[in-house]
Design an enzyme around this catalytic site. Structure first.
Site, PDB file in Angstrom:
ATOM      1  N   LYS A 113       0.852  -1.188   0.000  1.00 13.01           N
ATOM      2  CA  LYS A 113       0.000   0.000   0.000  1.00 13.01           C
ATOM      3  C   LYS A 113       0.885   1.234   0.000  1.00 13.01           C
ATOM      4  CE  LYS A 113      -4.503   0.569  -0.034  1.00 13.01           C
ATOM      5  NZ  LYS A 113      -5.442  -0.282  -0.784  1.00 13.01           N
ATOM      6  N   GLY A 225     -20.826   6.359   1.775  1.00 12.54           N
ATOM      7  CA  GLY A 225     -19.940   6.756   0.702  1.00 12.54           C
ATOM      8  C   GLY A 225     -20.697   6.839  -0.613  1.00 12.54           C
ATOM      9  N   GLY A 227     -18.469   7.180  -3.607  1.00 11.70           N
ATOM     10  CA  GLY A 227     -17.379   7.121  -4.563  1.00 11.70           C
ATOM     11  C   GLY A 227     -17.582   5.938  -5.486  1.00 11.70           C
ATOM     12  N   ASN A 228     -16.509   5.532  -6.125  1.00  4.95           N
ATOM     13  CA  ASN A 228     -16.587   4.485  -7.129  1.00  4.95           C
ATOM     14  C   ASN A 228     -17.212   3.199  -6.598  1.00  4.95           C
ATOM     15  OD1 ASN A 228     -14.891   1.927  -8.259  1.00  4.95           O
ATOM     16  ND2 ASN A 228     -15.416   3.326  -9.907  1.00  4.95           N
TER      17      ASN A 228
END
Length: 434
Positions: A113, A225, A227-228
């Site tokens: 990460k 959320g 988002g994507n």
């Protein structure tokens, strides 16, 4: 001005949570001390600064990280996130979870990460490009298609990946499209990658409903959320006959989150027309269209059967877990680490069926693996083939975990960890590392 890591510390520590989760399962698996120590900590960490010449001529210095947790099963794999509250412990936790995520869906990759402490809302396109190129220059000797393969994450996108790829290829002196995933299709990205994480979440929800003998038609869900991940999870859930009654999103102008509710079901396509590139929904336009605009945690309190947290870590905690209505039967963790161990214990006691993060949201890394395979072969698959392969991988992984949980009486999270950790431990043993 250098953003100090210390200024970003907070009470919640994601890496400590990841270690607590690992320790509990290591006890169940009776792992010996050597392998415990090896898997409990990252193999390598890179901490560095990235100087960026800003549009006004000044120089601003950003702090960046790359953590490679374990590569016994293959090259490290994991996203790069841009976030003002990024910390090295968050990156360590996410790298650790990536190791288990790749293992539980049985793809030949390890966990990594990356991150930069920054807020892309405050950076121009040229400043973001300079930051991306500066980030990869710092780690270029230690990443690559056979070492460590980055991807997008929170507040990074396909354009960022292209800038990073271009800079890496300049340094490496060749074309290496398999070095990074999440790219636009025009430069080696995979069809289906945009939908992959959100779709993968719903594939596991679909299978969970089947195992419980409940048709998905008419089942209600609330998502954190927009988002994507959340967008595509909501789309597929609705396509399968479910009803999404609420989503939430962060509002950068107000520096807080809001929940947008429509009890007869949201219209994802409409909301997307009033959502900016950071996943923020326009409040005034939503209200004008009949949506209730509620406080941040309201997504958690809706009378639904399914909750899908798809934002950041540390969202379902001991402070709010008891606000979850008794109607909720399934929680599918679209985000990484959204549920703390203390809250997890409450959910377990209540009998909520939790599909753990590193299983539920593994669709992204699975399709990233597909992208890497296609790039390395220089042969690309049709979108339908990508999604069919993704569905097969996610469905197989889900049932392996659910079968073990059913056979042993283990909690779903523990069963997923048992499969993943055992696979990584076996690879380490076979290599003679422990």
């Amino acid at each position: 001005m250098l953003l100090e890591e210390e200024s970003m510390t907070k009470e919640f520590n994601a890496f400590e949570m990841a270690q607590r989760q690992f320790d509990a399962v290591a006890d169940k698996l009776q792992l010996d001390g050597g392998i415990r120590d090896l898997l409990r900590w990252p193999q390598r960490e890179f901490h560095f600064t990235v100087p960026v010449k800003m549009d006004d001529g000044s120089v601003k210095v950003f702090k960046g990280f790359r953590v490679q947790h374990n590569d016994a099963r293959g090259p490290a794999k994991g996203g790069i996130r841009f976030h003002p509250q990024e910390t090295v412990d968050t990156v360590r936790a996410l790298a650790t979870w990536m190791t288990w995520k790749c293992a539980v869906v049985d793809i030949p990759l390890g966990g990594g990460k990356g991150g930069v402490i920054c807020d892309p809302h405050d950076l121009s396109s040229s400043e973001q490009q300079a930051l991306c190129r500066g980030w990869v220059r710092q780690v270029a000797p230690n990443v690559g298609p056979v070492q460590d393969v980055p991807a997008p994450d929170v507040m990074t996108n396909p354009q960022h990946m292209v800038w990073i790829l271009d800079e890496y290829e300049k340094i490496a002196g060749g074309h290496y499209p398999g070095f990074i995933t999440g790219k636009p299709v025009e430069v080696g990205g995979s069809l289906g990658r945009t939908e992959a994480t959100g779709y993968g979440v719903i594939y596991t929800v679909r299978e969970a409903m089947k195992r419980h003998g409940v048709p998905i038609e008419g089942v209600r869900a609330s998502l954190q959320g927009f988002g994507n991940v959340s967008q595509y999870a909501a789309k597929l859930f609705i396509e399968l006959g479910g009803i999404v009654v609420a989503v939430s999103c962060w509002d950068n102008d107000d520096q807080c989150a809001y929940t947008f509710r429509k009890t007869d079901g949201i219209d994802v396509d409409f909301l997307l027309t009033i959502t900016n590139r950071f996943g923020t929904i326009d409040k005034e336009k939503a209200e004008a269209a009949g949506y209730d605009v509620l406080e941040a945690e309201a997504w958690l309190e809706q009378e639904v059967e399914i909750l899908i947290p798809s934002a950041l870590e540390n969202q379902i905690t001991s402070d709010n877990v008891n606000k979850i209505p008794k109607t909720v039967k399934v929680i599918a963790e679209g985000a990484n680490g959204p549920t703390t161990p203390d809250a997890d214990a409450v959910l377990k006691e209540r009998g909520v069926f939790v599909i753990p993060d590193f299983l539920a949201n593994a669709g992204g890394v699975t399709c990233s693996y597909f992208e890497q395979v296609q790039c390395n072969a220089n042969f690309f698959w049709p979108k339908q083939e990508v999604l069919e392969r993704l569905d097969q991988k996610m469905t197989t992984a889900f049932h392996a975990v659910a079968d073990l949980a059913e056979e042993t009486g283990e909690y779903m999270r523990d069963a997923a960890y048992m499969i993943a950790i055992q696979r990584v431990a076996t690879a380490c043993h076979l290599r003679g590392w422990a």
